[in-house]
Design a protein around this motif. Structure first.
Motif, mmCIF file in Angstrom:
data_model
loop_
_atom_site.group_PDB
_atom_site.id
_atom_site.type_symbol
_atom_site.label_atom_id
_atom_site.label_comp_id
_atom_site.label_asym_id
_atom_site.label_seq_id
_atom_site.Cartn_x
_atom_site.Cartn_y
_atom_site.Cartn_z
ATOM 1 N N SER A 98 7.112 -5.278 1.250
ATOM 2 C CA SER A 98 6.484 -4.403 2.084
ATOM 3 C C SER A 98 5.096 -5.055 2.095
ATOM 4 C CB SER A 98 6.342 -3.052 1.295
ATOM 5 O OG SER A 98 7.600 -2.497 1.248
ATOM 6 N N PHE A 99 4.432 -4.850 3.091
ATOM 7 C CA PHE A 99 3.055 -5.687 3.072
ATOM 8 C C PHE A 99 2.142 -4.771 4.272
ATOM 9 C CE2 PHE A 99 3.270 -6.838 7.497
ATOM 10 C CZ PHE A 99 4.563 -7.083 8.030
ATOM 11 N N ILE A 100 0.878 -5.184 3.958
ATOM 12 C CA ILE A 100 -0.364 -4.674 4.893
ATOM 13 C C ILE A 100 -1.232 -6.137 5.082
ATOM 14 C CG2 ILE A 100 -2.382 -3.286 5.022
ATOM 15 C CD1 ILE A 100 -1.003 -1.104 3.216
ATOM 16 N N VAL A 101 -1.503 -6.285 6.350
ATOM 17 C CA VAL A 101 -2.202 -7.550 6.807
ATOM 18 C C VAL A 101 -3.436 -6.699 7.490
ATOM 19 C CG1 VAL A 101 -2.522 -9.496 8.084
ATOM 20 C CG2 VAL A 101 -0.572 -9.086 6.662
ATOM 21 N N GLY A 102 -4.596 -7.125 7.116
ATOM 22 C CA GLY A 102 -5.896 -6.740 7.641
ATOM 23 C C GLY A 102 -6.791 -8.091 8.171
ATOM 24 N N ASN A 160 -8.558 -3.905 2.144
ATOM 25 C CA ASN A 160 -9.811 -3.589 2.437
ATOM 26 C C ASN A 160 -10.826 -4.425 2.055
ATOM 27 O OD1 ASN A 160 -9.273 -1.798 4.740
ATOM 28 N ND2 ASN A 160 -9.071 0.053 3.254
ATOM 29 N N LYS A 161 -10.659 -4.545 0.630
ATOM 30 C CA LYS A 161 -11.554 -5.230 -0.060
ATOM 31 C C LYS A 161 -11.697 -6.758 0.398
ATOM 32 C CE LYS A 161 -12.790 -6.462 -4.821
ATOM 33 N NZ LYS A 161 -12.694 -6.680 -6.190
ATOM 34 N N MET A 162 -10.503 -7.434 0.491
ATOM 35 C CA MET A 162 -10.461 -8.780 0.953
ATOM 36 C C MET A 162 -11.056 -9.019 2.334
ATOM 37 S SD MET A 162 -6.974 -10.416 -0.547
ATOM 38 C CE MET A 162 -5.718 -9.430 0.251
ATOM 39 N N THR A 163 -10.874 -8.069 3.197
ATOM 40 C CA THR A 163 -11.288 -8.177 4.710
ATOM 41 C C THR A 163 -12.774 -8.342 4.822
ATOM 42 O OG1 THR A 163 -10.838 -5.940 5.053
ATOM 43 C CG2 THR A 163 -9.288 -7.490 5.915
ATOM 44 N N ALA A 164 -13.284 -7.352 3.740
ATOM 45 C CA ALA A 164 -14.805 -7.228 3.652
ATOM 46 C C ALA A 164 -15.181 -8.558 3.205
ATOM 47 C CB ALA A 164 -15.080 -6.176 2.841
ATOM 48 N N LEU A 165 -14.692 -9.409 2.338
ATOM 49 C CA LEU A 165 -15.126 -10.643 1.717
ATOM 50 C C LEU A 165 -14.815 -11.823 2.714
ATOM 51 C CD1 LEU A 165 -14.021 -9.956 -2.187
ATOM 52 C CD2 LEU A 165 -16.423 -9.785 -1.219
ATOM 53 N N CYS A 166 -13.766 -11.675 3.192
ATOM 54 C CA CYS A 166 -13.326 -13.058 3.984
ATOM 55 C C CYS A 166 -12.944 -13.001 5.501
ATOM 56 C CB CYS A 166 -12.580 -14.144 3.092
ATOM 57 S SG CYS A 166 -11.197 -13.138 2.647
ATOM 58 N N GLN A 167 -13.141 -14.056 6.158
ATOM 59 C CA GLN A 167 -12.480 -13.968 7.625
ATOM 60 C C GLN A 167 -11.058 -14.321 7.629
ATOM 61 O OE1 GLN A 167 -15.470 -16.923 8.919
ATOM 62 N NE2 GLN A 167 -16.607 -15.270 10.007
ATOM 63 N N GLY A 168 -10.569 -14.244 8.998
ATOM 64 C CA GLY A 168 -9.463 -14.498 9.209
ATOM 65 C C GLY A 168 -8.058 -13.344 8.604
ATOM 66 N N PHE A 193 0.730 -12.268 -3.261
ATOM 67 C CA PHE A 193 2.182 -11.685 -3.516
ATOM 68 C C PHE A 193 2.158 -10.884 -4.777
ATOM 69 C CE2 PHE A 193 2.920 -14.638 -0.223
ATOM 70 C CZ PHE A 193 4.055 -14.152 0.492
ATOM 71 N N THR A 194 2.873 -9.908 -5.016
ATOM 72 C CA THR A 194 2.752 -9.064 -6.208
ATOM 73 C C THR A 194 4.051 -7.897 -6.086
ATOM 74 O OG1 THR A 194 1.554 -7.320 -7.584
ATOM 75 C CG2 THR A 194 1.393 -7.158 -5.071
ATOM 76 N N GLY A 243 -3.769 -10.466 3.480
ATOM 77 C CA GLY A 243 -2.717 -9.667 3.397
ATOM 78 C C GLY A 243 -2.252 -9.520 1.922
ATOM 79 N N ILE A 244 -1.321 -8.198 1.642
ATOM 80 C CA ILE A 244 -0.921 -8.385 0.297
ATOM 81 C C ILE A 244 0.714 -7.801 0.549
ATOM 82 C CG2 ILE A 244 -0.826 -6.988 -1.822
ATOM 83 C CD1 ILE A 244 -3.968 -6.602 -1.519
#
Ligand SMILES: [Zn+2]
Length: 394
Positions: free
Chosen positions: A346-350, A324-332, A310-311, A335-336
């Motif tokens: 406002s959010f993006i989840v990948g 994008n950075k987080m999805t490359a590092l971990c599974q599941g 959250f930010t 989101g930000i």
């Protein structure tokens, strides 16, 4: 409704503005008066001072029998006035008054146009093939190219013609005189031809009211020039309208001068400098946001926390890069969420292994979130509390 035609030989409206361009009031007989809906009437008079919409010029304003005249048109020599009457009957011989300020302003613009077009014609042989004179603009379209330097010289010469106070003559010459006369004309004319002459400057077929003397134009200023159909479109202002425009321009410039603390004629440079500073600041802020986002992600990863961050005050491209950075590092799901509980997030989840579009469906059901996207990534807006969102993802 009132209709009368007691003059057997009446066939067209007598143009009183032709006889005296400076007359402001008149009386006339009503030839016909017809209601045309919405409290408006179409009125034809035996004679009128109201100049109709003609030759690129908008019509005169004023009142007839105390009612505002909202439009004036001419067809086959018959001038029709449109009145806002509020259903009050018009007397058989009403008094008409034209809006003199409006008319005089139009005369200043139109005589100014003749001076300018006469000079252009004499120097380059080009014609004004499209003239438009309304309450706010005066434009002339010339059928040939003229450079900005040449336009500046024509403008200067036009103002010299103004200071020379040359008489402006309007007349209907006989056929013989007309045949021997060279004059500018926008179209092939039929019937009596009215010639407006500024000796030594311009001779032109024209139906509009003009000033008595070029001196009354006062001032002619070119405002804009643009390419138009192989020639140029030039917009000008004359007389009191030019003065009003100068006042407004000066006021705006003064505001910019105060805001930039720069002298009046250095405001362009000052604004350019501010624009550069703003671009540099935006760039620096963008970098700071990216750095901050990186550190948030790093600390979340190091602590092995749920990858839902959250930010506040983050741009969507920074959020997307972070996800994008987080999805490359971990599974599941990673989101930000940017925002707060008042305005929502406002959010993006990948995700690289889970189905985000299926998640979007659940978020819409659970939170009434507005979101959508693909299997790999979704985005949207959600109104919910932070702990509810965190619980949903855990
Ligand atoms: Zn004209």
């Amino acid at each position: 409704m009132y209709t009368e035609n007691d003059e057997e030989d009446w066939s067209m409206t007598e143009k009183l503005y032709d006889l005296d361009a400076y007359a402001r009031e008149f009386t006339a007989k009503v030839i016909s008066c017809e209601e045309c809906g919405e409290g408006r009437y179409k009125v034809v008079l035996d004679r009128t001072l109201f100049f109709p919409e003609e030759g690129g010029q908008t019509p005169d304003k004023g009142t007839l029998g105390g009612c505002p005249v909202v439009d004036v048109q001419i067809k086959d020599g018959i001038i029709e006035h449109r009145l806002e009457c509020n259903n009050e009957p018009l007397t058989p011989s009403p008094m008409g008054q034209i809006d003199w300020k409006h008319r005089y302003n139009n005369m200043q613009q139109h005589t100014g146009e003749h001076i300018f077009s006469g000079l252009v014609h004499a120097k380059f042989g080009y014609d004004n093939v499209g003239f438009h004179l309304s309450d706010s603009i005066v434009t002339m379209d010339y059928n040939g190219e003229i450079t900005p330097e040449e336009i500046a010289l024509i403008e200067l010469e036009a103002n010299r013609v103004i200071t020379k106070q040359i008489p402006v003559n309007a007349s209907y010459p006989g056929k013989e005189t007309l045949d021997s006369l060279e004059y500018r004309s926008k179209k092939e004319l039929s019937g009596p031809i009215r010639i407006v002459e500024i000796p030594g400057v311009d001779t032109c077929a024209c139906c509009a009211p003009h000033l008595h003397n070029t001196g009354e134009v006062g001032l002619l200023k070119v405002l804009d020039v643009s390419a138009h159909k192989g020639g140029v479109r030039i917009s000008i202002l004359c007389g009191f309208r030019a003065l009003a425009d100068y006042g407004l321009t000066r006021d705006e410039l003064r505001k910019v001068s105060h805001l930039t603390s720069a002298p009046l004629f250095e405001t362009g440079e000052a604004v350019s400098k501010l624009k550069n500073e703003l671009e540099n600041t935006k760039f620096a802020l963008g970098k700071a946001k990216r750095d901050y986002m990186e550190s948030l992600i790093d600390s979340t990863m190091e602590k092995g926390e749920q990858p839902i961050i959250f930010t506040e005050g983050m741009d969507s491209d920074v959020i997307r890069e972070g996800v994008n950075k987080m999805t490359a590092l971990c599974q599941g799901f990673c989101g930000i969420f940017a925002g707060d509980e008042m305005e929502g997030y406002s959010f993006i989840v990948g995700s690289r292994d889970a189905d985000c579009s299926e998640l979007a469906g659940r978020m819409r059901t659970h939170f009434k979130a507005k979101c959508g996207g693909k299997k790999e990534m979704i985005q949207g807006h959600i109104d919910a509390e932070m702990h509810e969102i965190k619980r949903f993802f855990s």
